[in-house]
Design an enzyme around this catalytic site. Sequence first.
Site, PDB file in Angstrom:
ATOM      1  N   HIS A  72     102.317  47.795  63.487  1.00 32.35           N
ATOM      2  CA  HIS A  72     102.261  48.408  64.343  1.00 32.35           C
ATOM      3  C   HIS A  72     103.455  49.414  64.941  1.00 32.35           C
ATOM      4  O   HIS A  72     103.524  48.827  66.261  1.00 32.35           O
ATOM      5  CB  HIS A  72     101.486  47.947  65.476  1.00 32.35           C
ATOM      6  CG  HIS A  72     100.116  49.238  66.066  1.00 32.35           C
ATOM      7  ND1 HIS A  72     101.268  50.130  67.748  1.00 32.35           N
ATOM      8  CD2 HIS A  72      99.082  49.568  66.832  1.00 32.35           C
ATOM      9  CE1 HIS A  72     100.361  50.599  68.125  1.00 32.35           C
ATOM     10  NE2 HIS A  72      98.805  50.234  67.420  1.00 32.35           N
ATOM     11  N   ASP A 115     102.108  43.170  67.066  1.00 33.50           N
ATOM     12  CA  ASP A 115     102.635  44.516  67.630  1.00 33.50           C
ATOM     13  C   ASP A 115     103.928  45.024  67.733  1.00 33.50           C
ATOM     14  O   ASP A 115     103.912  44.370  68.582  1.00 33.50           O
ATOM     15  CB  ASP A 115     101.290  44.724  68.472  1.00 33.50           C
ATOM     16  CG  ASP A 115     101.528  45.715  69.609  1.00 33.50           C
ATOM     17  OD1 ASP A 115     103.029  47.233  69.152  1.00 33.50           O
ATOM     18  OD2 ASP A 115     101.027  46.279  70.701  1.00 33.50           O
ATOM     19  N   HIS A 173      90.704  51.386  70.603  1.00 31.23           N
ATOM     20  CA  HIS A 173      91.165  52.916  70.780  1.00 31.23           C
ATOM     21  C   HIS A 173      91.269  53.831  68.888  1.00 31.23           C
ATOM     22  O   HIS A 173      91.164  53.279  68.022  1.00 31.23           O
ATOM     23  CB  HIS A 173      92.675  52.326  70.339  1.00 31.23           C
ATOM     24  CG  HIS A 173      92.953  52.804  72.092  1.00 31.23           C
ATOM     25  ND1 HIS A 173      94.148  51.500  72.367  1.00 31.23           N
ATOM     26  CD2 HIS A 173      92.036  52.512  73.290  1.00 31.23           C
ATOM     27  CE1 HIS A 173      93.699  51.255  74.379  1.00 31.23           C
ATOM     28  NE2 HIS A 173      93.020  51.651  74.871  1.00 31.23           N
ATOM     29  N   GLY A 228      99.555  50.187  77.615  1.00 31.62           N
ATOM     30  CA  GLY A 228      99.522  48.635  76.923  1.00 31.62           C
ATOM     31  C   GLY A 228     100.062  47.420  76.196  1.00 31.62           C
ATOM     32  O   GLY A 228      99.435  46.789  75.521  1.00 31.62           O
ATOM     33  N   HIS A 229     100.868  47.457  75.551  1.00 31.47           N
ATOM     34  CA  HIS A 229     101.280  47.495  75.204  1.00 31.47           C
ATOM     35  C   HIS A 229     103.591  46.304  75.616  1.00 31.47           C
ATOM     36  O   HIS A 229     104.137  46.936  76.125  1.00 31.47           O
ATOM     37  CB  HIS A 229     102.940  48.391  73.892  1.00 31.47           C
ATOM     38  CG  HIS A 229     101.412  48.981  73.446  1.00 31.47           C
ATOM     39  ND1 HIS A 229     100.406  48.374  71.768  1.00 31.47           N
ATOM     40  CD2 HIS A 229     100.608  50.049  73.189  1.00 31.47           C
ATOM     41  CE1 HIS A 229     100.242  49.521  70.944  1.00 31.47           C
ATOM     42  NE2 HIS A 229     100.136  50.246  72.480  1.00 31.47           N
ATOM     43  N   GLY A 249      97.802  72.946  60.953  1.00 32.08           N
ATOM     44  CA  GLY A 249      96.045  72.840  62.007  1.00 32.08           C
ATOM     45  C   GLY A 249      95.758  71.878  61.413  1.00 32.08           C
ATOM     46  O   GLY A 249      94.428  72.070  61.081  1.00 32.08           O
TER      47      GLY A 249
END
Lengths: 554, 554
Positions: free
Chosen positions: A389, A194, A75, A366-367, A48
């Site tokens: 990341h 990244d 994003h 995208g990476h 929840g």
Amino acid sequence: MNVKNHQVAVFALGGMGEIGKNMYVVQYQDEIIIIDAGVKFPEDELLGIDLVIPDYTYLMKNVDKIKGLFITHGHLDHIGGIPYLLRQINIPIYGGKITLGLIRNQLEEHGLLREAELNEIAEEEVVKFNKTSISFFRTTHSIPDSYGIVVNTPPGNIVHTGDFKFDFTPVGDPANLTKMAKIGEEGVLCLLSDSTNSEMPGFTMSERKVGESIDHIFQNAEGRIIFATFASNIYRLQQAVEAAVKDGRKVAVFGRSMERAVELALDLRYINVPKDTFIDSSQINKISSERVVILCTGSQGEPMAALSRIAHGRHRQIQIIPGDTVVISASPIPGNTLSVNKIINQLYRVGAEVIHGPLNDIHTSGHGGQEEQKLMLRLIKPKYFLPIHGEYRMLKHHVQLAQNCGIVEGNCFILDNGEVLALDKNEASLVGKVPSGSVNVDGSGIGDIGNIVIRDRRILSEEGLVVVVVTLNMKEFKVVAGPDIISRGFVYMRESGDLINEAQKRLTDHLNELMVRKTTQWSEIKNEISELLGPFLYAETKRKPMILPIIMEV
Amino acid sequence: MNVKNHQVAVFALGGMGEIGKNMYVVQYQDEIIIIDAGVKFPEDELLGIDLVIPDYTYLMKNVDKIKGLFITHGHLDHIGGIPYLLRQINIPIYGGKITLGLIRNQLEEHGLLREAELNEIAEEEVVKFNKTSISFFRTTHSIPDSYGIVVNTPPGNIVHTGDFKFDFTPVGDPANLTKMAKIGEEGVLCLLSDSTNSEMPGFTMSERKVGESIDHIFQNAEGRIIFATFASNIYRLQQAVEAAVKDGRKVAVFGRSMERAVELALDLRYINVPKDTFIDSSQINKISSERVVILCTGSQGEPMAALSRIAHGRHRQIQIIPGDTVVISASPIPGNTLSVNKIINQLYRVGAEVIHGPLNDIHTSGHGGQEEQKLMLRLIKPKYFLPIHGEYRMLKHHVQLAQNCGIVEGNCFILDNGEVLALDKNEASLVGKVPSGSVNVDGSGIGDIGNIVIRDRRILSEEGLVVVVVTLNMKEFKVVAGPDIISRGFVYMRESGDLINEAQKRLTDHLNELMVRKTTQWSEIKNEISELLGPFLYAETKRKPMILPIIMEV
């Protein structure tokens, strides 16, 4: 934290050891630069929690030092925390054009747009503060206006890549390799890069290739196309809309976030198509099927999004008709695999053709893969390296790549959120921790769903609950009502009469005994109830429901 | 169901539109042949269901007609339901050597071994009944003694493939292509074929290739190897143990199911290694690391299995030490991706090297890809085709492959569990439904956790619970105790005093009012409580907990 005056401190409040809630901090003396303010979506949809944000304590305590929040791209795992942060501290925000557009949409929803200070930046700009200055370099990612950030500080330059790949045939602008090379040439103290795809060999497929697949699918489909993707993947929307125009199709947009994203992309001219390309949802049944594209949300199987409602016949305007082709132009994140799977099965059941998955080349990450991460390392040539990341395994693999590219082993650091690295030209070391952690957002509450509540939800969801209520007269030592037993999520009570009756009988006997013994301590009586009922129910059912004894006194 | 006397009926009680709880039925007049009796593991681990079995109603009502239960192979999704079935009806069971070994283990755990009638079959045997007879053909799968089954009936032969791939360089015996060709040559009325990988182009990688990767990894590892895989993947155990012997390592086995599987494989001589290959768990710290292989359970991230306990430092005997290489020789099923992911991260954190995933060729599917499914279709050459063992999308793709291989479109049927197909040489059609469905097993209860309990657990897990208790004197129309509010999984009560106090105040006022109005209907009072509290809590928290009003009467 014990950072010396000639050192720069680097740490993350989110994004280390996890995918999501990215938030990185570079601090030199009394100047704090924040990079990104993201959210994370909980892996476990059942409990929840709507979303998770970092602990902002450190920033709230040092608000006078904060120079600005710099956003690498639009994003949600990089901008989604902004409304929650701005409610605590109002700080200036810097970002690219579409990034700010998306932030504006978000702040508007939270009623926070008026107070916010939003500064649009372009690649060539430099934002100067007293001791530090910030510059940018264009990268390629799955959304336009993605930037890497250079924080210039007296001890040296700190470079943050943002999310990136090296798409040499991108749909938008190419990455600025020249500028990256120059930054590297001028000397970089530390690179934060990244790590998402550090376990993937090679290069990530170009977005252009996805466009070719989309063209091919649109041209070969004999009926309607229902195209689901992330609303934030502006390039994908652009390619889908362009493919529609090429194939003589009109586009109807469904799902609130998709409508807003398309609107923004049109406003900012990322999508350039004839005005009559878009049709109102009421029009889709008035033109022939092979002329229709339905662009919608729900590519992650979200139960309330358009695609799920279409699949299950719960959508007001769209039902699957024979000849429909559904394109799911996205990869499910691990926690969503099952939901996406269910939707695909359901779409087949109701008669649609479904195109999805890596086999069809209709999605790309995208990476960047390992070769792209190495390219970044070779261009930027940092002295120190901080993988960011990514989950721990990704950070670990990224460090391996960095060492392969000549970074000294001792100069690579894997940090946890909150761990502070202090650097100068000669050395780097961990110097302590700032407060960090996960703050749950559920409904309108921020942080009020803590571990105890989550633990309770977990027990309730696995074993259910048994409530025992008894009303006692503590003066006369008498049970005056009950014990009553009510259960939820444990056994279906109407079919478990014998079990409940037996439990009730045992409890009654025991409570009467306690009264005879003149036991008046509530906690003791509650304990006695739990200790009688728990083992009895386990013996009978092999289950351990949460037992909630309630004593009323008259 | 309306099957004519000259027709044979084919249906599934489990396995259609799902992966799991396989159970197929072939019935000719008064002879029922059952193929497999599997379980399914619930996708959603949170709701506390241990496993799911089919609804056995049809079999229980027709027990006098049942000739036997024929088991294709020893995986749990094909044998796991046997103890639950045998508790209802005692019927003879037929299966291959290791299949019966695994069934025996299972029945022993349930204390049912003594009554069971187990018949070992070999490939060349034919089991004859009055009107039907059963024969077998050897296939390749990820466990030895995997058979396809031919049910010979007067209207024609019904062929069930079991789970299969065509591994031309298997670790065990090769598939009996010759026999399959002969079966096809003699004429097949209907083929029921494994659909698991009908979306995968090409051929599945050979188990032999996995063996090469294992050899390579064992030879290159400088420390201990911790090797996790499915206990039921006997070939994988065999290859891991053989690689250990080749590399001069000793093997210690951890996890109960793994110990039993290794024991069985040694007994039945599927693993043939020198006696001193296996060492006791107490020995592993006494020999040098590069001589140790630890074979363990937990490749699916199961929290109680050995690998998870090792990763989290909760294992009594094994802690990760520098130089350890953990090999996860399995693919996570979609519902387990997150748990496996967590374990991998944790293993890296504590310093292990982890080898997993498709990149390392250390796992291969037990199910054939599209070319293998087509090969089966071309060998068996059935008139009618029923894809089985798969989600709807897989069944659908399998039908497409069958049509590509020349099966007439109208002769392919996708059934739901329970739907009955009646066939003869001239026609096939759906003739009705038998009872079917999912029966939940939770703790010692079978089928007592129904939809209502599951629904309650879901609400509890997402929104939590608020209990309101009040003791009323219904003769004097007085509230004599309470209302008290207790919550679990909703908000942390100690930090939500204001909210609870305000709710309590409103409830008190309202209950007093109800007493003044002399309301005595419990249901009405409960309703009033819910209708006051629900909207109040939603307005304050944007959450909708389950509200459980309890009224005690003195």
